[in-house]
Design a protein around this motif. Structure first.
Motif, PDB file in Angstrom:
ATOM      1  N   GLY B 140       0.817  -1.202   0.000  1.00 37.34           N
ATOM      2  CA  GLY B 140       0.000   0.000   0.000  1.00 37.34           C
ATOM      3  C   GLY B 140       0.857   1.261   0.000  1.00 37.34           C
ATOM      4  N   LYS B 141       0.556   2.106   0.957  1.00 39.87           N
ATOM      5  CA  LYS B 141       1.188   3.420   0.998  1.00 39.87           C
ATOM      6  C   LYS B 141       2.383   3.485   1.919  1.00 39.87           C
ATOM      7  CE  LYS B 141      -2.008   6.943  -0.363  1.00 39.87           C
ATOM      8  NZ  LYS B 141      -2.090   8.350  -0.046  1.00 39.87           N
ATOM      9  N   ALA B 142       3.094   2.382   2.036  1.00 38.56           N
ATOM     10  CA  ALA B 142       4.199   2.379   3.002  1.00 38.56           C
ATOM     11  C   ALA B 142       5.490   1.926   2.368  1.00 38.56           C
ATOM     12  CB  ALA B 142       3.873   1.457   4.172  1.00 38.56           C
ATOM     13  N   PHE B 143       6.577   2.458   2.887  1.00 34.13           N
ATOM     14  CA  PHE B 143       7.898   1.868   2.679  1.00 34.13           C
ATOM     15  C   PHE B 143       8.151   0.905   3.844  1.00 34.13           C
ATOM     16  CE2 PHE B 143       9.254   4.415  -0.773  1.00 34.13           C
ATOM     17  CZ  PHE B 143       8.903   5.734  -0.536  1.00 34.13           C
ATOM     18  N   ALA B 144       9.014  -0.046   3.597  1.00 38.62           N
ATOM     19  CA  ALA B 144       9.491  -0.904   4.686  1.00 38.62           C
ATOM     20  C   ALA B 144      10.945  -0.556   4.958  1.00 38.62           C
ATOM     21  CB  ALA B 144       9.348  -2.377   4.306  1.00 38.62           C
ATOM     22  N   VAL B 145      11.292  -0.519   6.239  1.00 38.05           N
ATOM     23  CA  VAL B 145      12.690  -0.264   6.594  1.00 38.05           C
ATOM     24  C   VAL B 145      13.392  -1.616   6.687  1.00 38.05           C
ATOM     25  CG1 VAL B 145      14.254   0.813   8.247  1.00 38.05           C
ATOM     26  CG2 VAL B 145      11.972   1.769   7.899  1.00 38.05           C
ATOM     27  N   ARG B 167      -0.764   5.167  10.732  1.00 40.66           N
ATOM     28  CA  ARG B 167      -1.673   4.302   9.998  1.00 40.66           C
ATOM     29  C   ARG B 167      -0.964   3.489   8.913  1.00 40.66           C
ATOM     30  NH1 ARG B 167      -6.250   7.026   6.293  1.00 40.66           N
ATOM     31  NH2 ARG B 167      -7.052   7.857   8.257  1.00 40.66           N
ATOM     32  N   HIS B 168       0.061   4.078   8.309  1.00 39.54           N
ATOM     33  CA  HIS B 168       0.799   3.372   7.248  1.00 39.54           C
ATOM     34  C   HIS B 168       2.194   2.998   7.720  1.00 39.54           C
ATOM     35  CE1 HIS B 168      -2.378   4.284   4.408  1.00 39.54           C
ATOM     36  NE2 HIS B 168      -2.301   5.563   4.719  1.00 39.54           N
ATOM     37  N   GLY B 169       2.293   2.554   8.983  1.00 37.62           N
ATOM     38  CA  GLY B 169       3.615   2.190   9.493  1.00 37.62           C
ATOM     39  C   GLY B 169       4.408   3.436   9.834  1.00 37.62           C
ATOM     40  N   ILE B 170       5.733   3.272   9.919  1.00 43.89           N
ATOM     41  CA  ILE B 170       6.536   4.428  10.303  1.00 43.89           C
ATOM     42  C   ILE B 170       7.058   5.190   9.096  1.00 43.89           C
ATOM     43  CG2 ILE B 170       7.258   3.334  12.480  1.00 43.89           C
ATOM     44  CD1 ILE B 170       9.992   2.817  11.149  1.00 43.89           C
ATOM     45  N   ALA B 171       6.955   4.586   7.887  1.00 39.23           N
ATOM     46  CA  ALA B 171       7.573   5.193   6.697  1.00 39.23           C
ATOM     47  C   ALA B 171       6.527   5.316   5.595  1.00 39.23           C
ATOM     48  CB  ALA B 171       8.758   4.356   6.233  1.00 39.23           C
ATOM     49  N   ARG B 172       5.710   6.350   5.725  1.00 41.50           N
ATOM     50  CA  ARG B 172       4.624   6.507   4.777  1.00 41.50           C
ATOM     51  C   ARG B 172       5.137   7.105   3.458  1.00 41.50           C
ATOM     52  NH1 ARG B 172       1.007  10.588   3.671  1.00 41.50           N
ATOM     53  NH2 ARG B 172       1.824  11.917   5.341  1.00 41.50           N
ATOM     54  N   LYS B 173       4.539   6.643   2.359  1.00 37.29           N
ATOM     55  CA  LYS B 173       4.828   7.254   1.056  1.00 37.29           C
ATOM     56  C   LYS B 173       3.970   8.502   0.889  1.00 37.29           C
ATOM     57  CE  LYS B 173       5.806   3.030  -1.566  1.00 37.29           C
ATOM     58  NZ  LYS B 173       5.355   2.191  -2.700  1.00 37.29           N
ATOM     59  N   CYS B 174       4.644   9.589   0.549  1.00 41.06           N
ATOM     60  CA  CYS B 174       3.889  10.809   0.283  1.00 41.06           C
ATOM     61  C   CYS B 174       4.183  11.222  -1.151  1.00 41.06           C
ATOM     62  CB  CYS B 174       4.326  11.901   1.253  1.00 41.06           C
ATOM     63  SG  CYS B 174       3.437  13.426   1.011  1.00 41.06           S
ATOM     64  N   ASP B 176       4.964  13.410  -3.941  1.00 37.35           N
ATOM     65  CA  ASP B 176       5.466  14.754  -4.150  1.00 37.35           C
ATOM     66  C   ASP B 176       4.994  15.218  -5.529  1.00 37.35           C
ATOM     67  OD1 ASP B 176       7.425  16.883  -5.005  1.00 37.35           O
ATOM     68  OD2 ASP B 176       8.099  16.481  -2.960  1.00 37.35           O
ATOM     69  N   TRP B 177       4.130  16.203  -5.565  1.00 41.56           N
ATOM     70  CA  TRP B 177       3.563  16.518  -6.874  1.00 41.56           C
ATOM     71  C   TRP B 177       4.360  17.544  -7.661  1.00 41.56           C
ATOM     72  CZ3 TRP B 177       1.414  21.420  -7.588  1.00 41.56           C
ATOM     73  CH2 TRP B 177       1.186  22.136  -6.427  1.00 41.56           C
ATOM     74  N   THR B 178       5.477  18.015  -7.096  1.00 40.91           N
ATOM     75  CA  THR B 178       6.363  18.764  -7.978  1.00 40.91           C
ATOM     76  C   THR B 178       7.154  17.787  -8.829  1.00 40.91           C
ATOM     77  OG1 THR B 178       7.956  18.848  -6.168  1.00 40.91           O
ATOM     78  CG2 THR B 178       6.591  20.782  -6.533  1.00 40.91           C
ATOM     79  N   ALA B 179       7.704  16.765  -8.170  1.00 40.24           N
ATOM     80  CA  ALA B 179       8.489  15.794  -8.912  1.00 40.24           C
ATOM     81  C   ALA B 179       7.651  14.595  -9.349  1.00 40.24           C
ATOM     82  CB  ALA B 179       9.659  15.312  -8.063  1.00 40.24           C
ATOM     83  N   ARG B 180       6.405  14.570  -8.855  1.00 40.86           N
ATOM     84  CA  ARG B 180       5.497  13.475  -9.191  1.00 40.86           C
ATOM     85  C   ARG B 180       6.049  12.093  -8.799  1.00 40.86           C
ATOM     86  NH1 ARG B 180       1.339  13.497 -11.606  1.00 40.86           N
ATOM     87  NH2 ARG B 180       0.243  15.329 -12.413  1.00 40.86           N
ATOM     88  N   GLU B 181       6.715  12.070  -7.721  1.00 41.68           N
ATOM     89  CA  GLU B 181       7.252  10.811  -7.196  1.00 41.68           C
ATOM     90  C   GLU B 181       7.099  10.838  -5.690  1.00 41.68           C
ATOM     91  OE1 GLU B 181      10.996  11.504  -9.551  1.00 41.68           O
ATOM     92  OE2 GLU B 181      11.051   9.326  -9.513  1.00 41.68           O
ATOM     93  N   HIS B 182       7.316   9.647  -5.075  1.00 44.57           N
ATOM     94  CA  HIS B 182       7.116   9.584  -3.636  1.00 44.57           C
ATOM     95  C   HIS B 182       8.346  10.027  -2.854  1.00 44.57           C
ATOM     96  CE1 HIS B 182       3.935   6.812  -5.045  1.00 44.57           C
ATOM     97  NE2 HIS B 182       3.283   7.326  -4.028  1.00 44.57           N
ATOM     98  N   HIS B 183       8.066  10.618  -1.696  1.00 42.81           N
ATOM     99  CA  HIS B 183       9.164  10.845  -0.753  1.00 42.81           C
ATOM    100  C   HIS B 183       8.750  10.261   0.605  1.00 42.81           C
ATOM    101  CE1 HIS B 183       6.807  14.646  -0.220  1.00 42.81           C
ATOM    102  NE2 HIS B 183       6.908  14.225   1.017  1.00 42.81           N
TER     103      HIS B 183
END
Lengths: 239, 239
Positions: B140-145, B167-174, B176-183
């Motif tokens: 889903g919307k998470a990274f895993a460490v 809700r999405h663990g400790i490392a949520r994907k957000c 970024d709509w300037t670069a259109r990629e996740h941070h």
DNA sequence: CAGATGCTTCGATCTTCATCGAAACATGCG
DNA sequence: CGCATGTTTCGATGAAGATCGAAGCATCTG
């Protein structure tokens, strides 16, 4: 952030109505002097000079000096192509400044040139006289007044037999460089102008070379030469 | 005198840097919402709205509404062609207004988004962490460490075992709509941000969301993630 | 050589337009 | 329904640029 390529600077150069007018005058590939470009664009020589400098620096024009004249032309076929591309793009009317220097429109239409009538009206009057057989092309820089013409002018109070000829006879051709065609000049042109004022057809405001045609004048032009405002405007628009 | 055809109005529309930026963003044929166009052009939504209205009225754009979103696209292939024609025309730099809102460049580059790092730097950092195996894509919307990642964060003073997951663990994907990629966002993103400030890598000027990277910060980014300013700028220019 | 003409430069003035803060409107979500 | 988000509208402000009168420079003509 990377700035845009030159689209904004090139577009900005073309977006001014005076600069656009000068550019479009040059699309036919011929070089034209600064004064002529200023005049056609309807701005003062100082304003034109400023605009021409910008167009030079922006790469849209190049210039050749010949004595005190500066002849400008479009810098290359890519400029012609660009302007045509813009011209072919969708409909619309200018959204920037209103037409500058309203008096210039009057000057284009009808003005006094060394006491004879110049401008579009001068040209159209001359063409009407030629069409009706009052004038015909003479040798060199002169018109010839036909017998019918002599009678017509007499009808208006001008006795051409009593007019002292100048270097090119009494009916000199003067090249009108707004319409790029000849109009009637010389002593006959001058006396016709004066008589038209006396008859109340034209008025000469004191502060300008523009000539006002009075309502009486329009009626006379219609009666004697078949000219009216609308037909003159239509001819110039089609030109 | 006949006004010029639409070359002045069309050229005037394109001559503004913000409008040109929005138009060039759309040359790839895709529709984009007003907010995104505003952001990329570096102007406020109000300014963008004003410009977009003009481009619509001038026939350069068309719009589709979808709920509260307004998606804009170029009006047709003739607009694409015109813009490319202008872009290919000679070199030059913008002659009109200075680039607006310089802070926006900073915001694009590195900004604080709900107390985590966003912008290009945020995205590049996240990519570097993925590339080095400290993070991987979770569900889903998470990274895993990863274990390596846990060790790496620990090295920087962050004990991920003690971070309360959201809700999405400790490392949520957000996104970024300037670069259109996740941070990287979520609690880990927030604590990383705070720690970077504590370590003196980043500074947060009081009046803005833009993040300043200190020289020490650049050295740390180089050492720990292989990132430097030039490589980030090159990646964004190529994009 | 003096005066006229074409063009440029200088400086002041005025108009136009891009900008954004504040507020409002429309839509979506919890 | 309340709050959030995306977008638009309103109005004020400041900056940029087009304009021309005055003056000056270069060239041409009588």
């Amino acid at each position: 952030m990377n700035p845009q390529p030159a689209i904004t600077s090139t577009a900005a150069l073309i977006s001014d109505p005076a600069r656009a007018a000068m550019l479009m005058m040059l699309v036919d590939g011929r070089a034209r002097p600064a004064g002529e470009l200023a005049y056609t664009a309807g701005v003062s020589p100082q304003t034109a000079s400023s605009h021409l400098t910008k167009l030079l620096e922006g790469g849209l024009l190049c210039v050749e000096k010949e004595g005190r004249h500066r002849y400008y032309r479009l810098a290359g076929p890519d400029v012609v192509s660009l302007l045509k591309h813009l011209a072919l793009f969708g409909p619309g009317e200018p959204v920037r400044r209103k037409a500058p220097n309203r008096e210039v429109e009057h000057l284009h239409f009808a003005r006094c040139c060394y006491d004879h009538l110049a401008g579009r009206l001068g040209v159209e009057m001359t063409k009407a006289m030629l069409g009706r057989g009052y004038l015909e092309h003479g040798d060199g820089k002169a018109f010839a007044v036909t017998p019918d013409g002599a009678e017509w002018f007499a009808h208006l109070g001008l006795d051409i037999a009593r007019i002292t000829p100048g270097r090119h006879g009494i009916a000199r051709k003067c090249l009108d460089w707004t319409a790029r065609e000849h109009h009637l000049a010389g002593p006959l042109g001058t006396q016709f102008m004066a008589q038209a004022c006396t008859l109340g057809w034209f008025q000469r405001p004191p502060s300008t070379r523009a000539i006002e045609v009075t309502p009486k004048g329009w009626r006379a032009l219609k009666r004697y030469l078949g000219l009216d405002r609308r037909s003159i405007d239509q001819r110039s628009d089609a030109g």
